[in-house]
Design a protein around this motif. Structure first.
Motif, PDB file in Angstrom:
ATOM      1  N   LEU A 332     -11.039  35.173  13.979  1.00  0.00           N
ATOM      2  CA  LEU A 332     -10.484  33.929  13.530  1.00  0.00           C
ATOM      3  C   LEU A 332      -8.750  34.300  13.978  1.00  0.00           C
ATOM      4  O   LEU A 332      -8.205  33.358  14.324  1.00  0.00           O
ATOM      5  N   MET A 333      -8.395  35.195  13.499  1.00  0.00           N
ATOM      6  CA  MET A 333      -7.038  35.645  13.694  1.00  0.00           C
ATOM      7  C   MET A 333      -6.561  35.536  15.206  1.00  0.00           C
ATOM      8  O   MET A 333      -5.468  34.989  15.764  1.00  0.00           O
ATOM      9  N   ASP A 334      -7.543  36.117  16.115  1.00  0.00           N
ATOM     10  CA  ASP A 334      -7.365  36.146  17.605  1.00  0.00           C
ATOM     11  C   ASP A 334      -6.996  34.742  17.989  1.00  0.00           C
ATOM     12  O   ASP A 334      -5.939  34.369  18.871  1.00  0.00           O
ATOM     13  N   VAL A 335      -7.902  33.783  17.800  1.00  0.00           N
ATOM     14  CA  VAL A 335      -7.721  32.352  18.159  1.00  0.00           C
ATOM     15  C   VAL A 335      -6.358  31.884  17.764  1.00  0.00           C
ATOM     16  O   VAL A 335      -5.637  31.083  18.544  1.00  0.00           O
ATOM     17  N   LEU A 336      -6.119  31.747  16.383  1.00  0.00           N
ATOM     18  CA  LEU A 336      -5.138  31.316  15.733  1.00  0.00           C
ATOM     19  C   LEU A 336      -3.731  31.970  16.491  1.00  0.00           C
ATOM     20  O   LEU A 336      -2.775  31.293  16.673  1.00  0.00           O
ATOM     21  N   ALA A 337      -3.805  33.195  16.614  1.00  0.00           N
ATOM     22  CA  ALA A 337      -2.308  33.936  17.144  1.00  0.00           C
ATOM     23  C   ALA A 337      -2.066  33.427  18.626  1.00  0.00           C
ATOM     24  O   ALA A 337      -1.237  33.609  19.133  1.00  0.00           O
ATOM     25  N   ASN A 338      -2.993  33.120  19.388  1.00  0.00           N
ATOM     26  CA  ASN A 338      -2.853  32.568  20.715  1.00  0.00           C
ATOM     27  C   ASN A 338      -2.948  31.215  21.079  1.00  0.00           C
ATOM     28  O   ASN A 338      -2.973  30.623  22.181  1.00  0.00           O
ATOM     29  N   MET A 339      -2.705  30.599  20.041  1.00  0.00           N
ATOM     30  CA  MET A 339      -2.259  29.122  19.890  1.00  0.00           C
ATOM     31  C   MET A 339      -0.985  28.598  19.817  1.00  0.00           C
ATOM     32  O   MET A 339      -0.153  29.549  19.205  1.00  0.00           O
ATOM     33  N   SER A 340      -0.385  27.515  20.144  1.00  0.00           N
ATOM     34  CA  SER A 340       0.827  27.338  19.976  1.00  0.00           C
ATOM     35  C   SER A 340       1.140  25.863  19.159  1.00  0.00           C
ATOM     36  O   SER A 340       1.965  25.673  18.583  1.00  0.00           O
ATOM     37  N   GLN A 341      -0.187  25.288  18.812  1.00  0.00           N
ATOM     38  CA  GLN A 341      -0.232  23.906  18.032  1.00  0.00           C
ATOM     39  C   GLN A 341      -0.015  23.880  16.700  1.00  0.00           C
ATOM     40  O   GLN A 341      -0.231  25.353  16.177  1.00  0.00           O
ATOM     41  N   ASP A 342       0.549  23.079  16.054  1.00  0.00           N
ATOM     42  CA  ASP A 342       0.622  23.172  14.512  1.00  0.00           C
ATOM     43  C   ASP A 342      -0.478  23.080  13.897  1.00  0.00           C
ATOM     44  O   ASP A 342      -0.721  23.759  12.646  1.00  0.00           O
ATOM     45  N   MET A 343      -1.289  22.324  14.121  1.00  0.00           N
ATOM     46  CA  MET A 343      -2.746  22.197  13.472  1.00  0.00           C
ATOM     47  C   MET A 343      -4.228  22.442  14.174  1.00  0.00           C
ATOM     48  O   MET A 343      -4.070  22.334  15.474  1.00  0.00           O
ATOM     49  N   VAL A 344      -5.021  22.839  13.289  1.00  0.00           N
ATOM     50  CA  VAL A 344      -6.236  23.112  14.078  1.00  0.00           C
ATOM     51  C   VAL A 344      -7.225  22.417  13.483  1.00  0.00           C
ATOM     52  O   VAL A 344      -7.284  21.959  12.103  1.00  0.00           O
ATOM     53  N   ARG A 345      -8.548  22.234  13.996  1.00  0.00           N
ATOM     54  CA  ARG A 345      -9.730  21.378  13.374  1.00  0.00           C
ATOM     55  C   ARG A 345     -10.646  22.553  13.279  1.00  0.00           C
ATOM     56  O   ARG A 345     -11.274  23.079  14.432  1.00  0.00           O
ATOM     57  N   VAL A 346     -11.496  22.522  12.125  1.00  0.00           N
ATOM     58  CA  VAL A 346     -12.460  23.518  11.823  1.00  0.00           C
ATOM     59  C   VAL A 346     -13.640  22.592  11.635  1.00  0.00           C
ATOM     60  O   VAL A 346     -13.680  21.877  10.569  1.00  0.00           O
ATOM     61  N   GLU A 347     -14.825  22.887  12.319  1.00  0.00           N
ATOM     62  CA  GLU A 347     -15.998  21.826  12.131  1.00  0.00           C
ATOM     63  C   GLU A 347     -17.038  22.827  11.752  1.00  0.00           C
ATOM     64  O   GLU A 347     -17.299  23.986  12.274  1.00  0.00           O
ATOM     65  N   LEU A 348     -17.797  22.471  10.845  1.00  0.00           N
ATOM     66  CA  LEU A 348     -18.942  23.108  10.281  1.00  0.00           C
ATOM     67  C   LEU A 348     -20.115  22.338   9.809  1.00  0.00           C
ATOM     68  O   LEU A 348     -20.165  21.309   9.517  1.00  0.00           O
ATOM     69  N   ASN A 349     -21.482  23.026  10.087  1.00  0.00           N
ATOM     70  CA  ASN A 349     -22.403  22.383   9.551  1.00  0.00           C
ATOM     71  C   ASN A 349     -23.049  22.992   8.121  1.00  0.00           C
ATOM     72  O   ASN A 349     -23.287  22.192   7.208  1.00  0.00           O
ATOM     73  N   ASP A 350     -23.242  24.043   8.118  1.00  0.00           N
ATOM     74  CA  ASP A 350     -23.583  24.913   6.929  1.00  0.00           C
ATOM     75  C   ASP A 350     -23.356  26.316   6.992  1.00  0.00           C
ATOM     76  O   ASP A 350     -22.404  26.785   8.000  1.00  0.00           O
ATOM     77  N   SER A 351     -23.593  27.249   5.857  1.00  0.00           N
ATOM     78  CA  SER A 351     -22.962  28.327   5.694  1.00  0.00           C
ATOM     79  C   SER A 351     -23.867  29.332   6.837  1.00  0.00           C
ATOM     80  O   SER A 351     -23.288  30.462   7.240  1.00  0.00           O
ATOM     81  N   ALA A 352     -24.837  28.961   7.412  1.00  0.00           N
ATOM     82  CA  ALA A 352     -25.432  29.838   8.556  1.00  0.00           C
ATOM     83  C   ALA A 352     -25.230  29.650   9.932  1.00  0.00           C
ATOM     84  O   ALA A 352     -25.500  30.166  10.595  1.00  0.00           O
ATOM     85  N   ALA A 353     -24.309  28.390   9.982  1.00  0.00           N
ATOM     86  CA  ALA A 353     -23.996  27.960  11.161  1.00  0.00           C
ATOM     87  C   ALA A 353     -22.801  28.385  11.769  1.00  0.00           C
ATOM     88  O   ALA A 353     -21.906  28.799  11.382  1.00  0.00           O
ATOM     89  N   SER A 354     -22.744  28.345  13.362  1.00  0.00           N
ATOM     90  CA  SER A 354     -21.224  28.929  13.802  1.00  0.00           C
ATOM     91  C   SER A 354     -20.213  27.708  13.793  1.00  0.00           C
ATOM     92  O   SER A 354     -20.772  26.670  13.295  1.00  0.00           O
ATOM     93  N   ALA A 355     -19.292  28.178  13.503  1.00  0.00           N
ATOM     94  CA  ALA A 355     -18.037  27.220  13.385  1.00  0.00           C
ATOM     95  C   ALA A 355     -17.499  26.830  14.670  1.00  0.00           C
ATOM     96  O   ALA A 355     -17.410  27.801  15.436  1.00  0.00           O
ATOM     97  N   LEU A 356     -16.928  25.644  14.855  1.00  0.00           N
ATOM     98  CA  LEU A 356     -16.223  25.265  16.054  1.00  0.00           C
ATOM     99  C   LEU A 356     -14.816  24.894  15.647  1.00  0.00           C
ATOM    100  O   LEU A 356     -14.420  24.182  14.835  1.00  0.00           O
ATOM    101  N   ILE A 357     -13.682  25.940  16.401  1.00  0.00           N
ATOM    102  CA  ILE A 357     -12.378  25.638  16.225  1.00  0.00           C
ATOM    103  C   ILE A 357     -11.826  24.754  17.282  1.00  0.00           C
ATOM    104  O   ILE A 357     -12.106  25.229  18.689  1.00  0.00           O
ATOM    105  N   THR A 358     -11.225  23.520  17.196  1.00  0.00           N
ATOM    106  CA  THR A 358     -10.521  22.761  18.258  1.00  0.00           C
ATOM    107  C   THR A 358      -9.183  22.453  18.040  1.00  0.00           C
ATOM    108  O   THR A 358      -8.702  22.876  16.925  1.00  0.00           O
ATOM    109  N   ILE A 359      -8.381  21.690  18.908  1.00  0.00           N
ATOM    110  CA  ILE A 359      -7.213  21.205  18.564  1.00  0.00           C
ATOM    111  C   ILE A 359      -7.100  19.921  18.434  1.00  0.00           C
ATOM    112  O   ILE A 359      -7.528  19.308  19.375  1.00  0.00           O
ATOM    113  N   PRO A 360      -6.844  19.325  17.399  1.00  0.00           N
ATOM    114  CA  PRO A 360      -6.838  17.685  17.065  1.00  0.00           C
ATOM    115  C   PRO A 360      -6.101  16.977  18.420  1.00  0.00           C
ATOM    116  O   PRO A 360      -5.104  17.579  18.868  1.00  0.00           O
TER     117      PRO A 360
END
Length: 374
Positions: A332-360
């Motif tokens: 999680l820190m790797d992806v956030l540290a290599n971004m320059s944008q102010d906001m991120v979007r985190v998408e989830l289905n449930d506790s067992a599913a992969s998370a998708l991180i995108t830039i709004p």
């Protein structure tokens, strides 16, 4: 014969541009050398490690006539670094040696014959040329390089997949636990081409590409051509040829989850800072953090074998169901540290599913991270 004469900073810059791939220890001693070719007032500098070849051509003062030899790249760089940047230096040849002079300093270096230098044989089947600004390619690589595998037996994961198709260039990297994808538009329509660039090539490109020059150098294009077993890049007076990784890259489209039930948009910097604090109390071997999403609140928690705990709450704009899941905090820190944008979007289905991180409002970037059982 004076091979070249110029200020220390100009000679050093040219050598450093090509010497990133040179290893200090080689089974083939000549690979520790840089090939110098002088012709009509221009000096061509070439290095190789048999997999990658880097070449640049620079105009220097010096005697007329053609000349070619090879000399130790690292020694030359170390000597030049020890000299003042505004000092005029010269490199002259005498028998099988080169003499570097600057001020009252004089260094005599052994050479090896240029005809013994193993140049990379360029492929004959290169596809069409396409180009993007150097800044664009550097940004794409920055957004995905950290997800490359390191020394994985699945050798095709130890690099980045480049896909040119239609009017888009897509870069994808994965180590099997996470996947990063970044995409940019091309000026011209391209037939589909897929290649996997090796890790060393990727890191060297990151070093060489301009990303924010006030002189507009970052907007200068980098031209790319792909062949069956080779990639070729031309930019800023440099030519970069690399072997490719053979193998079939995983189908990244199947890995990227779709139709998430829940999403939250939050500040990148506050989230990164909270994760960095939580990471302090994770175990060395078990870098897990627990994320708990409840309406209006994200709780971040970590613990270790000494039964120490960290917990931090962040207020968020979220109205979905309660979801508690765990992730490798480094991912999680790797992806956030290599971004320059102010906001991120985190998408989830449930506790067992992969998370998708995108830039709004930016569809060109996607990062998938698999959950951990805690």
């Amino acid at each position: 014969m004076i091979v070249l004469k110029a200020s220390q900073d100009k000679v050093l810059a040219a050598l450093q541009a090509v010497s990133g791939i040179v290893e200090r220890r080689h089974t083939l001693p000549i690979l520790a050398n840089v090939l110098l070719r002088k012709h009509a007032g221009r000096v061509e500098l070439t290095t190789s490690d048999l997999e990658i070849q880097v070449r640049t051509t620079v105009e220097f003062d010096g005697d007329a006539g053609d000349f070619t030899t090879t000399v130790g790249a690292r020694k030359l760089i170390d000597i030049l670094r020890s000299m003042p940047s505004d000092q005029t230096v010269s490199l002259s040849s005498n028998a099988s040696k080169l003499t570097l002079q600057g001020g009252k300093s004089r260094f005599t270096l052994q050479t090896l014959p240029a005809e013994d230098f193993p140049l990379v044989q360029e492929a004959a089947d290169f596809g069409p040329t396409f180009a993007v600004p150097q800044k664009t390619l550097k940004q794409l690589i920055n957004q995905v390089h950290f997800a490359m595998a390191v020394h994985d037996i699945r050798y095709y994961l130890n690099g980045i997949l480049f896909v040119a198709e239609g009017k888009s260039l897509t870069l994808v990297a994965t180590d099997g636990h996470r996947l990063a994808l970044a995409r940019a538009e091309l000026a011209d329509e391209m037939p589909k081409q897929e290649v996997i660039l090796p890790r060393k090539t990727v890191l060297e490109l990151m070093r060489l590409l301009k990303d924010g020059g006030k002189d507009g150098s970052d907007e200068q294009p980098i031209e790319m051509r792909f062949a069956g077993n080779q990639a070729k890049f031309s930019f800023s007076g440099m030519e970069f040829v690399s072997k490719l990784v053979e193998g079939k890259f995983p189908d990244y489209n199947r890995v990227i989850p779709k139709n998430h039930k829940f999403h939250v948009i939050l500040g990148r910097a506050p989230l990164l800072a909270a994760l960095q604090r939580a990471a302090i109390l994770t175990s060395e071997k078990f870098k897990a953090v627990r994320l708990s999403f409840t309406p209006g609140l994200l709780s971040i928690a970590s613990s270790n074998a000494e039964q120490e705990e960290a917990k931090e709450d962040i207020e968020i704009d979220y109205g979905g169901d309660h979801i508690e899941t765990g992730f490798n905090v480094t991912y999680l820190m790797d992806v956030l540290a290599n971004m320059s944008q102010d906001m991120v979007r985190v998408e989830l289905n449930d506790s067992a599913a992969s998370a998708l991180i995108t830039i709004p409002e930016h569809e060109g970037f996607q990062y998938v991270v698999m959950p951990m059982r805690i």
